[in-house]
Design a protein around this motif. Structure first.
Motif, PDB file in Angstrom:
ATOM      1  N   GLU A 131       0.864  -1.205   0.051  1.00  0.00           N
ATOM      2  CA  GLU A 131      -0.113   0.001  -0.216  1.00  0.00           C
ATOM      3  C   GLU A 131       0.870   1.318   0.069  1.00  0.00           C
ATOM      4  O   GLU A 131       2.014   1.275   0.633  1.00  0.00           O
ATOM      5  CB  GLU A 131      -0.970   0.104   1.232  1.00  0.00           C
ATOM      6  CG  GLU A 131      -1.982  -1.122   1.178  1.00  0.00           C
ATOM      7  CD  GLU A 131      -3.132  -0.983   2.406  1.00  0.00           C
ATOM      8  OE1 GLU A 131      -3.189   0.298   2.696  1.00  0.00           O
ATOM      9  OE2 GLU A 131      -3.350  -1.789   2.645  1.00  0.00           O
ATOM     10  N   ARG A 132       0.635   2.280  -0.961  1.00  0.00           N
ATOM     11  CA  ARG A 132       1.305   3.299  -0.815  1.00  0.00           C
ATOM     12  C   ARG A 132       0.542   4.558  -0.223  1.00  0.00           C
ATOM     13  O   ARG A 132      -0.740   4.866  -0.496  1.00  0.00           O
ATOM     14  CB  ARG A 132       1.585   3.885  -2.247  1.00  0.00           C
ATOM     15  CG  ARG A 132       2.204   2.812  -2.947  1.00  0.00           C
ATOM     16  CD  ARG A 132       2.383   3.151  -4.508  1.00  0.00           C
ATOM     17  NE  ARG A 132       3.380   2.186  -5.216  1.00  0.00           N
ATOM     18  CZ  ARG A 132       3.068   0.694  -5.701  1.00  0.00           C
ATOM     19  NH1 ARG A 132       1.845   0.467  -5.237  1.00  0.00           N
ATOM     20  NH2 ARG A 132       3.802   0.184  -5.978  1.00  0.00           N
ATOM     21  N   HIS A 133       1.288   5.164   0.770  1.00  0.00           N
ATOM     22  CA  HIS A 133       0.721   6.307   1.231  1.00  0.00           C
ATOM     23  C   HIS A 133       1.952   7.362   1.864  1.00  0.00           C
ATOM     24  O   HIS A 133       2.792   7.049   2.157  1.00  0.00           O
ATOM     25  CB  HIS A 133       0.113   5.935   2.790  1.00  0.00           C
ATOM     26  CG  HIS A 133      -1.280   5.262   2.550  1.00  0.00           C
ATOM     27  ND1 HIS A 133      -2.545   5.818   2.320  1.00  0.00           N
ATOM     28  CD2 HIS A 133      -1.577   4.076   2.743  1.00  0.00           C
ATOM     29  CE1 HIS A 133      -3.220   4.939   2.222  1.00  0.00           C
ATOM     30  NE2 HIS A 133      -2.859   3.702   2.459  1.00  0.00           N
ATOM     31  N   ALA A 134       1.576   8.569   1.495  1.00  0.00           N
ATOM     32  CA  ALA A 134       2.495   9.682   1.943  1.00  0.00           C
ATOM     33  C   ALA A 134       3.970   9.311   1.352  1.00  0.00           C
ATOM     34  O   ALA A 134       5.054   9.618   1.996  1.00  0.00           O
ATOM     35  CB  ALA A 134       2.564   9.927   3.382  1.00  0.00           C
ATOM     36  N   GLY A 135       4.150   8.990   0.203  1.00  0.00           N
ATOM     37  CA  GLY A 135       5.186   8.618  -0.367  1.00  0.00           C
ATOM     38  C   GLY A 135       5.829   7.433  -0.037  1.00  0.00           C
ATOM     39  O   GLY A 135       7.039   7.167  -0.421  1.00  0.00           O
ATOM     40  N   ASN A 136       5.313   6.592   0.745  1.00  0.00           N
ATOM     41  CA  ASN A 136       6.151   5.477   1.162  1.00  0.00           C
ATOM     42  C   ASN A 136       5.151   4.153   0.921  1.00  0.00           C
ATOM     43  O   ASN A 136       4.130   4.296   0.505  1.00  0.00           O
ATOM     44  CB  ASN A 136       6.214   5.318   2.803  1.00  0.00           C
ATOM     45  CG  ASN A 136       7.054   6.598   3.446  1.00  0.00           C
ATOM     46  OD1 ASN A 136       8.005   6.755   2.692  1.00  0.00           O
ATOM     47  ND2 ASN A 136       6.528   7.013   4.578  1.00  0.00           N
ATOM     48  N   GLU A 137       5.876   3.156   0.725  1.00  0.00           N
ATOM     49  CA  GLU A 137       5.342   1.832   0.394  1.00  0.00           C
ATOM     50  C   GLU A 137       5.320   0.742   1.688  1.00  0.00           C
ATOM     51  O   GLU A 137       6.388   0.601   2.300  1.00  0.00           O
ATOM     52  CB  GLU A 137       5.858   1.275  -0.612  1.00  0.00           C
ATOM     53  CG  GLU A 137       5.727   1.625  -1.909  1.00  0.00           C
ATOM     54  CD  GLU A 137       6.363   0.880  -3.249  1.00  0.00           C
ATOM     55  OE1 GLU A 137       5.824   1.135  -4.339  1.00  0.00           O
ATOM     56  OE2 GLU A 137       7.335   0.267  -2.881  1.00  0.00           O
ATOM     57  N   TYR A 138       4.076   0.204   1.844  1.00  0.00           N
ATOM     58  CA  TYR A 138       4.040  -0.515   3.120  1.00  0.00           C
ATOM     59  C   TYR A 138       3.401  -1.937   2.833  1.00  0.00           C
ATOM     60  O   TYR A 138       2.383  -2.143   2.194  1.00  0.00           O
ATOM     61  CB  TYR A 138       3.082   0.012   4.326  1.00  0.00           C
ATOM     62  CG  TYR A 138       3.619   1.426   4.647  1.00  0.00           C
ATOM     63  CD1 TYR A 138       4.696   1.340   5.736  1.00  0.00           C
ATOM     64  CD2 TYR A 138       3.135   2.409   4.320  1.00  0.00           C
ATOM     65  CE1 TYR A 138       4.983   2.660   6.055  1.00  0.00           C
ATOM     66  CE2 TYR A 138       3.530   3.791   4.516  1.00  0.00           C
ATOM     67  CZ  TYR A 138       4.402   3.884   5.697  1.00  0.00           C
ATOM     68  OH  TYR A 138       4.988   5.064   6.275  1.00  0.00           O
ATOM     69  N   LEU A 139       3.897  -3.053   3.358  1.00  0.00           N
ATOM     70  CA  LEU A 139       3.618  -4.264   3.380  1.00  0.00           C
ATOM     71  C   LEU A 139       2.597  -4.650   4.631  1.00  0.00           C
ATOM     72  O   LEU A 139       3.265  -4.664   5.445  1.00  0.00           O
ATOM     73  CB  LEU A 139       4.602  -5.234   3.191  1.00  0.00           C
ATOM     74  CG  LEU A 139       4.070  -6.793   3.214  1.00  0.00           C
ATOM     75  CD1 LEU A 139       3.178  -7.041   1.987  1.00  0.00           C
ATOM     76  CD2 LEU A 139       5.210  -7.939   3.250  1.00  0.00           C
ATOM     77  N   VAL A 140       1.364  -4.524   4.451  1.00  0.00           N
ATOM     78  CA  VAL A 140       0.652  -4.721   5.743  1.00  0.00           C
ATOM     79  C   VAL A 140       0.651  -6.152   6.049  1.00  0.00           C
ATOM     80  O   VAL A 140       0.412  -7.245   5.210  1.00  0.00           O
ATOM     81  CB  VAL A 140      -0.832  -4.333   5.595  1.00  0.00           C
ATOM     82  CG1 VAL A 140      -1.710  -4.422   6.691  1.00  0.00           C
ATOM     83  CG2 VAL A 140      -0.880  -3.014   4.988  1.00  0.00           C
ATOM     84  N   VAL A 141       0.931  -6.689   7.477  1.00  0.00           N
ATOM     85  CA  VAL A 141       1.091  -7.777   7.808  1.00  0.00           C
ATOM     86  C   VAL A 141       0.121  -8.385   8.871  1.00  0.00           C
ATOM     87  O   VAL A 141       0.004  -9.311   9.172  1.00  0.00           O
ATOM     88  CB  VAL A 141       2.645  -8.062   8.552  1.00  0.00           C
ATOM     89  CG1 VAL A 141       3.658  -7.961   7.525  1.00  0.00           C
ATOM     90  CG2 VAL A 141       3.009  -7.275   9.639  1.00  0.00           C
ATOM     91  N   THR A 142      -0.515  -7.466   9.182  1.00  0.00           N
ATOM     92  CA  THR A 142      -1.730  -7.889  10.297  1.00  0.00           C
ATOM     93  C   THR A 142      -2.974  -7.226   9.735  1.00  0.00           C
ATOM     94  O   THR A 142      -3.186  -6.269   8.963  1.00  0.00           O
ATOM     95  CB  THR A 142      -1.513  -7.284  11.847  1.00  0.00           C
ATOM     96  OG1 THR A 142      -1.525  -5.751  11.571  1.00  0.00           O
ATOM     97  CG2 THR A 142      -0.383  -7.730  12.260  1.00  0.00           C
ATOM     98  N   ASP A 143      -4.321  -7.839  10.174  1.00  0.00           N
ATOM     99  CA  ASP A 143      -5.363  -7.356   9.845  1.00  0.00           C
ATOM    100  C   ASP A 143      -5.677  -5.979  10.455  1.00  0.00           C
ATOM    101  O   ASP A 143      -5.228  -5.810  11.702  1.00  0.00           O
ATOM    102  CB  ASP A 143      -6.367  -8.450  10.091  1.00  0.00           C
ATOM    103  CG  ASP A 143      -6.662  -9.641   9.405  1.00  0.00           C
ATOM    104  OD1 ASP A 143      -6.005  -9.376   8.242  1.00  0.00           O
ATOM    105  OD2 ASP A 143      -6.716 -10.676   9.872  1.00  0.00           O
ATOM    106  N   ALA A 144      -6.223  -5.176   9.913  1.00  0.00           N
ATOM    107  CA  ALA A 144      -6.640  -3.844  10.553  1.00  0.00           C
ATOM    108  C   ALA A 144      -7.400  -3.986  11.705  1.00  0.00           C
ATOM    109  O   ALA A 144      -8.403  -4.944  11.977  1.00  0.00           O
ATOM    110  CB  ALA A 144      -7.542  -2.792   9.496  1.00  0.00           C
ATOM    111  N   MET A 145      -7.059  -2.973  12.615  1.00  0.00           N
ATOM    112  CA  MET A 145      -7.853  -3.104  14.020  1.00  0.00           C
ATOM    113  C   MET A 145      -8.367  -1.928  14.528  1.00  0.00           C
ATOM    114  O   MET A 145      -7.691  -1.132  15.431  1.00  0.00           O
ATOM    115  CB  MET A 145      -6.851  -3.731  15.088  1.00  0.00           C
ATOM    116  CG  MET A 145      -5.411  -3.750  14.786  1.00  0.00           C
ATOM    117  SD  MET A 145      -4.223  -4.329  15.730  1.00  0.00           S
ATOM    118  CE  MET A 145      -2.712  -3.035  15.539  1.00  0.00           C
ATOM    119  N   PRO A 146      -9.317  -1.154  14.240  1.00  0.00           N
ATOM    120  CA  PRO A 146     -10.128  -1.347  13.050  1.00  0.00           C
ATOM    121  C   PRO A 146      -9.576  -0.544  11.756  1.00  0.00           C
ATOM    122  O   PRO A 146      -9.654  -0.861  10.652  1.00  0.00           O
ATOM    123  CB  PRO A 146     -11.439  -0.761  13.287  1.00  0.00           C
ATOM    124  CG  PRO A 146     -11.386   0.261  14.332  1.00  0.00           C
ATOM    125  CD  PRO A 146     -10.000  -0.275  15.262  1.00  0.00           C
TER     126      PRO A 146
END
Length: 175
Positions: free
Chosen positions: A70-85
Protein backbone atom coordinates in the motif's frame (compact mmCIF):
# COMPACT_ATOMS: atom_id res chain seq x y z
CA UNK A 1 12.56 -24.07 2.15
CA UNK A 2 15.92 -23.66 3.81
CA UNK A 3 15.91 -23.71 7.61
CA UNK A 4 18.26 -21.00 8.82
CA UNK A 5 18.29 -22.53 12.34
CA UNK A 6 21.12 -20.54 13.87
CA UNK A 7 21.18 -17.79 11.22
CA UNK A 8 19.54 -14.59 12.33
CA UNK A 9 17.29 -11.72 11.39
CA UNK A 10 18.45 -8.73 13.41
CA UNK A 11 20.18 -11.13 15.83
CA UNK A 12 17.04 -13.26 16.29
CA UNK A 13 17.11 -16.91 15.23
CA UNK A 14 14.39 -19.00 13.64
CA UNK A 15 14.50 -21.23 16.71
CA UNK A 16 13.86 -18.27 19.04
CA UNK A 17 10.86 -17.23 16.96
CA UNK A 18 9.43 -20.75 16.90
CA UNK A 19 9.92 -21.09 20.66
CA UNK A 20 8.17 -17.78 21.37
CA UNK A 21 5.11 -19.00 19.48
CA UNK A 22 5.24 -22.71 20.40
CA UNK A 23 5.83 -23.30 16.67
CA UNK A 24 2.51 -21.63 15.78
CA UNK A 25 4.08 -19.98 12.75
CA UNK A 26 3.22 -20.60 9.10
CA UNK A 27 5.80 -19.97 6.37
CA UNK A 28 4.50 -17.92 3.46
CA UNK A 29 5.06 -19.19 -0.09
CA UNK A 30 7.42 -16.86 -1.96
CA UNK A 31 4.96 -16.30 -4.79
CA UNK A 32 2.45 -14.77 -2.33
CA UNK A 33 4.87 -12.05 -1.16
CA UNK A 34 5.01 -8.65 -2.87
CA UNK A 35 8.02 -8.15 -5.13
CA UNK A 36 8.97 -4.91 -3.29
CA UNK A 37 9.82 -6.80 -0.06
CA UNK A 38 13.54 -6.91 0.81
CA UNK A 39 15.45 -10.21 0.59
CA UNK A 40 15.91 -10.24 4.39
CA UNK A 41 12.20 -9.85 5.14
CA UNK A 42 11.31 -12.26 2.34
CA UNK A 43 13.58 -14.94 3.83
CA UNK A 44 11.96 -14.47 7.25
CA UNK A 45 8.48 -14.82 5.76
CA UNK A 46 9.33 -17.87 3.64
CA UNK A 47 11.54 -19.69 6.15
CA UNK A 48 9.80 -18.92 9.46
CA UNK A 49 6.52 -17.26 8.56
CA UNK A 50 3.90 -15.39 10.53
CA UNK A 51 1.98 -16.38 13.67
CA UNK A 52 -1.22 -18.35 13.17
CA UNK A 53 -2.83 -17.30 16.45
CA UNK A 54 -4.18 -13.94 17.58
CA UNK A 55 -2.51 -11.97 20.35
CA UNK A 56 -4.22 -9.02 22.05
CA UNK A 57 -6.56 -8.58 19.10
CA UNK A 58 -3.76 -8.74 16.54
CA UNK A 59 -4.12 -11.31 13.75
CA UNK A 60 -1.49 -11.75 11.10
CA UNK A 61 -2.39 -11.75 7.41
CA UNK A 62 -2.07 -15.00 5.53
CA UNK A 63 -2.18 -16.02 1.91
CA UNK A 64 -2.52 -13.45 -0.83
CA UNK A 65 -2.87 -10.60 1.68
CA UNK A 66 0.91 -10.19 1.46
CA UNK A 67 1.06 -9.90 -2.32
CA UNK A 68 0.50 -6.15 -2.56
CA UNK A 69 2.00 -3.08 -0.97
CA UNK A 70 0.00 0.00 0.00
CA UNK A 71 1.28 3.44 -0.88
CA UNK A 72 0.72 6.38 1.47
CA UNK A 73 2.50 9.69 1.82
CA UNK A 74 5.32 8.64 -0.50
CA UNK A 75 6.04 5.37 1.32
CA UNK A 76 5.26 1.76 0.44
CA UNK A 77 4.07 -0.61 3.15
CA UNK A 78 3.47 -4.34 3.29
CA UNK A 79 0.60 -4.76 5.75
CA UNK A 80 1.22 -7.89 7.87
CA UNK A 81 -1.74 -7.77 10.28
CA UNK A 82 -5.44 -7.34 9.85
CA UNK A 83 -6.62 -3.81 10.53
CA UNK A 84 -7.73 -3.14 14.11
CA UNK A 85 -10.10 -1.40 12.99
CA UNK A 86 -8.11 1.09 10.92
CA UNK A 87 -4.59 0.52 12.28
CA UNK A 88 -2.37 -2.38 11.25
CA UNK A 89 1.24 -3.39 11.59
CA UNK A 90 3.09 -2.92 8.32
CA UNK A 91 6.64 -3.09 7.01
CA UNK A 92 8.10 -0.02 5.33
CA UNK A 93 9.57 -1.78 2.30
CA UNK A 94 12.38 0.79 1.97
CA UNK A 95 13.69 0.45 5.54
CA UNK A 96 12.27 -2.91 6.79
CA UNK A 97 11.01 -1.06 9.89
CA UNK A 98 7.67 -2.11 11.30
CA UNK A 99 5.16 0.67 11.83
CA UNK A 100 1.67 1.11 13.17
CA UNK A 101 0.06 1.92 9.86
CA UNK A 102 -2.86 4.33 9.99
CA UNK A 103 -4.95 3.85 6.85
CA UNK A 104 -7.10 6.92 7.57
CA UNK A 105 -4.26 9.30 8.34
CA UNK A 106 -0.77 8.43 7.09
CA UNK A 107 0.61 11.18 9.36
CA UNK A 108 -0.51 8.96 12.28
CA UNK A 109 1.80 6.15 11.15
CA UNK A 110 4.50 5.54 13.76
CA UNK A 111 7.54 3.36 14.39
CA UNK A 112 7.06 0.07 16.27
CA UNK A 113 10.17 -2.08 15.68
CA UNK A 114 13.37 -2.06 13.64
CA UNK A 115 12.34 -5.21 11.77
CA UNK A 116 9.68 -7.89 11.47
CA UNK A 117 11.62 -10.54 13.40
CA UNK A 118 11.66 -8.28 16.48
CA UNK A 119 7.90 -7.69 16.26
CA UNK A 120 7.20 -11.42 15.88
CA UNK A 121 9.51 -12.35 18.76
CA UNK A 122 8.13 -9.84 21.24
CA UNK A 123 4.47 -10.32 20.33
CA UNK A 124 5.11 -14.03 20.89
CA UNK A 125 6.57 -13.32 24.31
CA UNK A 126 3.57 -11.10 25.14
CA UNK A 127 1.24 -13.88 23.95
CA UNK A 128 2.92 -16.33 26.33
CA UNK A 129 3.03 -13.86 29.26
CA UNK A 130 -0.64 -12.92 28.79
CA UNK A 131 -1.57 -16.57 29.35
CA UNK A 132 0.01 -16.64 32.81
CA UNK A 133 -2.62 -16.92 35.52
CA UNK A 134 -0.57 -15.67 38.46
CA UNK A 135 -0.49 -11.86 38.48
CA UNK A 136 3.03 -11.59 39.90
CA UNK A 137 4.41 -13.96 37.26
CA UNK A 138 2.67 -12.06 34.45
CA UNK A 139 3.89 -8.71 35.72
CA UNK A 140 7.44 -10.04 36.00
CA UNK A 141 7.22 -11.48 32.46
CA UNK A 142 6.07 -8.13 31.04
CA UNK A 143 8.90 -6.33 32.88
CA UNK A 144 11.39 -8.86 31.45
CA UNK A 145 10.01 -8.27 27.95
CA UNK A 146 10.47 -4.51 28.39
CA UNK A 147 14.06 -4.97 29.58
CA UNK A 148 14.96 -7.36 26.77
CA UNK A 149 13.33 -5.20 24.11
CA UNK A 150 15.15 -2.12 25.43
CA UNK A 151 18.45 -3.90 24.76
CA UNK A 152 17.55 -5.21 21.30
CA UNK A 153 15.44 -2.33 19.94
CA UNK A 154 15.69 0.63 22.37
CA UNK A 155 13.67 3.10 20.27
CA UNK A 156 10.73 0.68 20.43
CA UNK A 157 10.32 1.22 24.18
CA UNK A 158 10.98 4.93 24.44
CA UNK A 159 8.37 6.76 26.48
CA UNK A 160 5.18 7.18 24.48
CA UNK A 161 6.14 4.58 21.85
CA UNK A 162 3.60 1.83 21.07
CA UNK A 163 5.53 -0.87 22.97
CA UNK A 164 6.02 1.42 25.98
CA UNK A 165 2.28 2.09 26.10
CA UNK A 166 1.32 -1.56 25.59
CA UNK A 167 3.70 -2.91 28.23
CA UNK A 168 2.60 -0.23 30.73
CA UNK A 169 -1.02 -1.26 30.21
CA UNK A 170 -0.25 -4.97 30.49
CA UNK A 171 1.82 -4.51 33.65
CA UNK A 172 -0.94 -2.38 35.23
CA UNK A 173 -3.62 -4.92 34.33
CA UNK A 174 -1.54 -7.75 35.80
CA UNK A 175 -1.76 -6.21 39.27
Amino acid sequence: MTDRGNDTWGGITADELREAWDSRLRPIPDDLIAAAVSPVTRSLLTEVGLPTVEVLGVSFVSGSGLSNVERHAGNEYLVVTDAMPYMAYAIDVDTDEVVEFDRRDPAGTRFVNSDLATLILYLGQVWRAASLTEAAAAKAAFAEIRESLSLLDPVAVEEGAPWWLLLDELESNAE
